[in-house]
Every structure is written in structure tokens, then in C-alpha cells.
Design a protein around this motif. Structure first.
Motif, PDB file in Angstrom:
ATOM      1  N   GLU A   1     -78.398  83.843  84.463  1.00 50.35           N
ATOM      2  CA  GLU A   1     -78.486  85.065  85.276  1.00 50.35           C
ATOM      3  C   GLU A   1     -79.940  85.540  85.367  1.00 50.35           C
ATOM      4  N   HIS A   2     -80.672  85.431  84.261  1.00 53.51           N
ATOM      5  CA  HIS A   2     -82.063  85.910  84.257  1.00 53.51           C
ATOM      6  C   HIS A   2     -82.992  84.992  85.041  1.00 53.51           C
ATOM      7  N   VAL A   3     -82.663  83.710  85.089  1.00 52.50           N
ATOM      8  CA  VAL A   3     -83.488  82.809  85.912  1.00 52.50           C
ATOM      9  C   VAL A   3     -83.441  83.275  87.359  1.00 52.50           C
TER      10      VAL A   3
ATOM     11  N   LYS B   1     -78.522  96.436  73.743  1.00 50.85           N
ATOM     12  CA  LYS B   1     -78.755  97.690  74.490  1.00 50.85           C
ATOM     13  C   LYS B   1     -79.754  97.415  75.615  1.00 50.85           C
ATOM     14  N   GLU B   2     -79.666  96.212  76.141  1.00 54.52           N
ATOM     15  CA  GLU B   2     -80.624  95.782  77.163  1.00 54.52           C
ATOM     16  C   GLU B   2     -80.676  96.777  78.310  1.00 54.52           C
ATOM     17  N   ALA B   3     -81.887  97.108  78.714  1.00 56.28           N
ATOM     18  CA  ALA B   3     -82.191  98.006  79.832  1.00 56.28           C
ATOM     19  C   ALA B   3     -82.174  99.477  79.442  1.00 56.28           C
TER      20      ALA B   3
ATOM     21  N   MET C   1     -72.696  93.240  83.085  1.00 54.89           N
ATOM     22  CA  MET C   1     -73.830  93.883  82.400  1.00 54.89           C
ATOM     23  C   MET C   1     -74.527  92.843  81.524  1.00 54.89           C
ATOM     24  N   HIS C   2     -75.853  92.863  81.545  1.00 55.17           N
ATOM     25  CA  HIS C   2     -76.575  91.832  80.796  1.00 55.17           C
ATOM     26  C   HIS C   2     -76.260  91.895  79.302  1.00 55.17           C
ATOM     27  N   SER C   3     -76.035  93.099  78.788  1.00 53.32           N
ATOM     28  CA  SER C   3     -75.673  93.201  77.368  1.00 53.32           C
ATOM     29  C   SER C   3     -74.329  92.519  77.103  1.00 53.32           C
TER      30      SER C   3
ATOM     31  N   ASP D   1     -79.099  96.078  88.555  1.00 52.74           N
ATOM     32  CA  ASP D   1     -78.758  94.677  88.238  1.00 52.74           C
ATOM     33  C   ASP D   1     -78.544  94.488  86.742  1.00 52.74           C
ATOM     34  N   GLU D   2     -79.427  95.110  85.944  1.00 52.42           N
ATOM     35  CA  GLU D   2     -79.310  94.946  84.484  1.00 52.42           C
ATOM     36  C   GLU D   2     -77.949  95.454  83.994  1.00 52.42           C
ATOM     37  N   TYR D   3     -77.437  96.504  84.677  1.00 51.77           N
ATOM     38  CA  TYR D   3     -76.147  97.076  84.270  1.00 51.77           C
ATOM     39  C   TYR D   3     -74.983  96.485  85.065  1.00 51.77           C
TER      40      TYR D   3
HETATM   41 FE   LIG Z   1     -81.595  91.551  81.962  1.00 47.84          FE
END
Ligand SMILES: [Fe+2]
Ligand SMILES: [Fe+2]
Length: 352
Positions: free
Chosen positions: A270-272, A148-150, A184-186, A174-176
């Protein structure tokens, strides 16, 4: 997701209440009082407290298949949650060492906090030494939040105005995935879970994780669902963003060493990239901007960031101590992760 099994009198009271009473009949009638709280150890190591809190909070996210949605705002459950939060906050205040915080100094103070060294080196261990089973356990722990990130930080959006709101929306977009569901990061994290051979449905590992893993998630929900803690919510997000690029580079290296292909590592990679940008927005536009609007919230911003960093360290210490002692860090049948590792070999062949 179904309600997880209880871990003591608090979570048992909640599970029984949510599954056996009629929320319509209970709306204005107090349900039986919550059992007393037993002090003695930090709240982040209290399994019963953290599971009860996690379930109370989850009523505001996606809820449980076996719980009537009308329980979300039931006064008795909200009152019960408030009692748990008092104890939760009393423990968290041990992380707060900030006196008066000048609002103009917030961004620099966040930089100072997040560059501190000397904590447990979980990402270094995962990059260089962890075996496949340990890496898989790590991914299962993280799934409690990452699926459920973000979402917790999005509760801040309607509470902000002007450039500060725009800064939060920029990060969250961006997170979504910026309109692309597969980005989506999740969803990226789901790919990592499938590579590890883990079940990727929401909440699957909640019954297996210890208090400290639930606490990492509950910290965000505490700040997200109480508007009084908006400053702390923003500070928490800034701490996440500002400590992301280095560790994610190392998680990716660890996953690659253990055979993960590009798709399985994409979440970390992606997070880097994204968080190198997000950390600037979070420190200056978001937290610096909010402190300029609300100088009285400057100390809360640093409190939120400090709690985030301290609980991340607690989780890292827990994992490294389990692995150092040759113990599993999850309460799962001993062959469960072995079976998942075998399954994962069929999911994605490693690519160089
Ligand atoms: Fe993220
Ligand atoms: Fe980010």
C-alpha cells in the motif's frame, strides 16, 4: 495499555507520580521536582529520558489504563515534560545544519535531503538477508509508531489554513483508510504483526524496545504537541513520505521471501503505491505551500525532515549492529519471539 516499567530516575518519578498521587489534589500544587538530568550521551540513546518522554506524550494520545485521565494537563507533569524536551531538543539540534532557507527552495531542498545516499541499508538487508526472527523484531520495533500511524501529524490539521490544510487532510485521509476502517494503515500493519506471530495490541512492545525506537516516535510527538514546531512536523511528514516507496518495496520483498502472503504484505505494498502520490503532495503543496505562507518556518521544515532521516538512520544502525553481532534487538525473554514465530505459522499460510 498499562504504564511500562521505569528505566531510571526520570521515568520512575513519572510512574510513581502518575499512579500514586491524586491529580485533582495536585492540580495547582507542585509535585516534587523532577530528578536532575544527566548529560553525556545523545538523548536518542537515553532509555530513561525517552521512556519518560514517551509516557508524557502518551497522556495526549490514548493514555494508560492505570493512570487517571486528569493527569494530561497537570502543570507539574507538563513542566516535567518541558524539562525533558529541553534536553531532547539540545541533542536534536546537532542534526540542524541549515542556515537561511529561501521559502521557494524548500521543496527542492527536501528532495535533495531525502535522496542522499550512504546511510545504513536496513531495507536491503531485510529484503535479502534477514532471517524470520530478525524480520519479526523489525516489525515489533515499528509497531510502537505504526499502531498509531498518522496520529501525530493529524495534530497539524487545526493549525493550518487554506490549501496547505487541504494538502495535509488529503494525505491523512489515505492514512486513515479513506473511510474504510479495514484500510487504515495501522490496521494493515496489524495484519503484518499477526503474520509475524506478534501481539497486535497498542503499545505491547513498548517495554521491550530500546531508547532509539522510542525516540523515533517521540520526535513526531515533540513536533506534534508543540505548535511552535508546526513547520518541523510538516517537514517530518514530508521526509517520511519521500523515503517510503523504495524501502517499502524492499520490506515487501523480504516478507515475501520469508513466506508472507498478500494480506501480510499489504501494509508495505500500500505504501509503495500511496506514497508515490503523497511525496509530491507533501513536498510541494504541504511544505512548499506552508513555506510560502510562513517564510520564517522554512528552516524548521528542513530541521524536521533532517531529524526524521537522522533518527531513522540511528535505528537502522542499531538494528544492523545487533544482528551483525548475533544479539537480539529487543529486551524480551529469549523464547518469546520463537514462540510467536511458531504461532504465526498457524495464522496465515503463505501465498505465492
Ligand atoms: Fe501510511
Ligand atoms: Fe503516506
Amino acid at each position: 495499555m498499562k504504564l511500562p516499567p521505569s528505566r531510571g530516575c526520570l521515568s520512575a518519578w513519572l510512574v510513581t507520580t502518575l499512579t500514586s498521587a491524586d491529580p485533582a489534589a495536585q492540580c495547582y500544587v507542585p509535585v516534587p521536582p523532577a530528578p536532575g538530568l544527566v548529560p553525556g550521551r545523545p538523548a536518542w540513546h537515553d532509555d530513561d529520558l525517552q521512556l519518560a518522554l514517551w509516557c508524557c506524550y502518551e497522556l495526549h494520545y490514548r493514555g494508560f489504563d492505570d493512570v487517571d485521565e486528569r493527569w494530561e494537563w497537570n502543570p507539574a507533569v507538563i513542566g516535567f515534560r518541558g524539562t525533558l524536551e529541553q534536553r531532547w531538543l539540545a541533542s536534536l539540534r546537532s542534526f540542524a545544519s541549515h542556515g537561511a532557507v529561501p521559502s521557494a527552495a524548500v521543496a527542492d531542498m527536501l528532495t535533495g535531503l531525502t535522496r542522499r545516499t550512504g546511510g545504513p541499508d536496513l531495507s536491503g538487508y531485510l529484503a535479502r538477508e534477514a532471517d524470520r526472527g530478525q524480520f519479526t523484531e523489525y516489525v515489533a520495533h515499528r509497531s510502537v509508531y505504526q499502531l498509531k500511524e498518522a496520529d501525530p501529524h493529524s495534530f497539524g490539521i487545526p493549525r493550518l489554513t487554506g490549501p496547505v490544510k487541504a494538502a495535509l487532510v488529503e494525505i491523512q485521509a489515505d492514512e486513515y483508510g479513506s473511510g474504510m476502517p479495514e484500510r487504515m494503515h495501522s490496521e494493515l500493519f496489524r495484519s503484518t504483526m499477526r503474520w509475524a506471530g506478534l501481539e497486535d495490541e497498542y503499545g505491547h512492545y513498548v517495554p521491550a524496545v530500546p531508547a532509539v525506537t522510542l525516540a523515533v516516535s517521540n520526535l513526531m510527538s515533540l513536533f506534534a504537541l508543540n505548535r511552535r514546531w508546526l513547520g518541523a512536523l510538516l517537514g517530518h511528514l514530508a521526509a517520511l513520505e519521500m523515503t517510503s516507496t523504495g524501502p517499502n518495496r524492499r520490506y515487501s520483498a523480504g516478507a515475501r521471501r520469508l513466506g508472507a502472503g498478500e494480506a501480510a504484505r499489504q501494509y508495505f505494498d500500500e505504501h509503495v503505491e500511496a506514497d508515490a502520490v503523497h511525496e509530491q503532495i507533501a513536498a510541494h503543496d504541504l511544505c512548499g505551500g506552508y513555506a510560502a505562507q510562513r517564510p520564517d518556518a522554512a528552516a524548521d521544515i528542513l530541521f524536521g525532515a533532517s531529524c526524521c532521516l537522522a533518527l531513522d538512520d540511528e535505528l537502522a544502525r542499531y538494528l544492523l549492529s545487533c544482528w551483525g553481532a548475533g544479539r537480539p534487538s529487543l529486551a524480551l525473554p529469549s523464547d518469546a519471539l520463537t514462540a510467536s514465530a511458531a504461532r504465526s505459522a498457524e495464522v496465515e499460510p503463505a501465498r505465492a
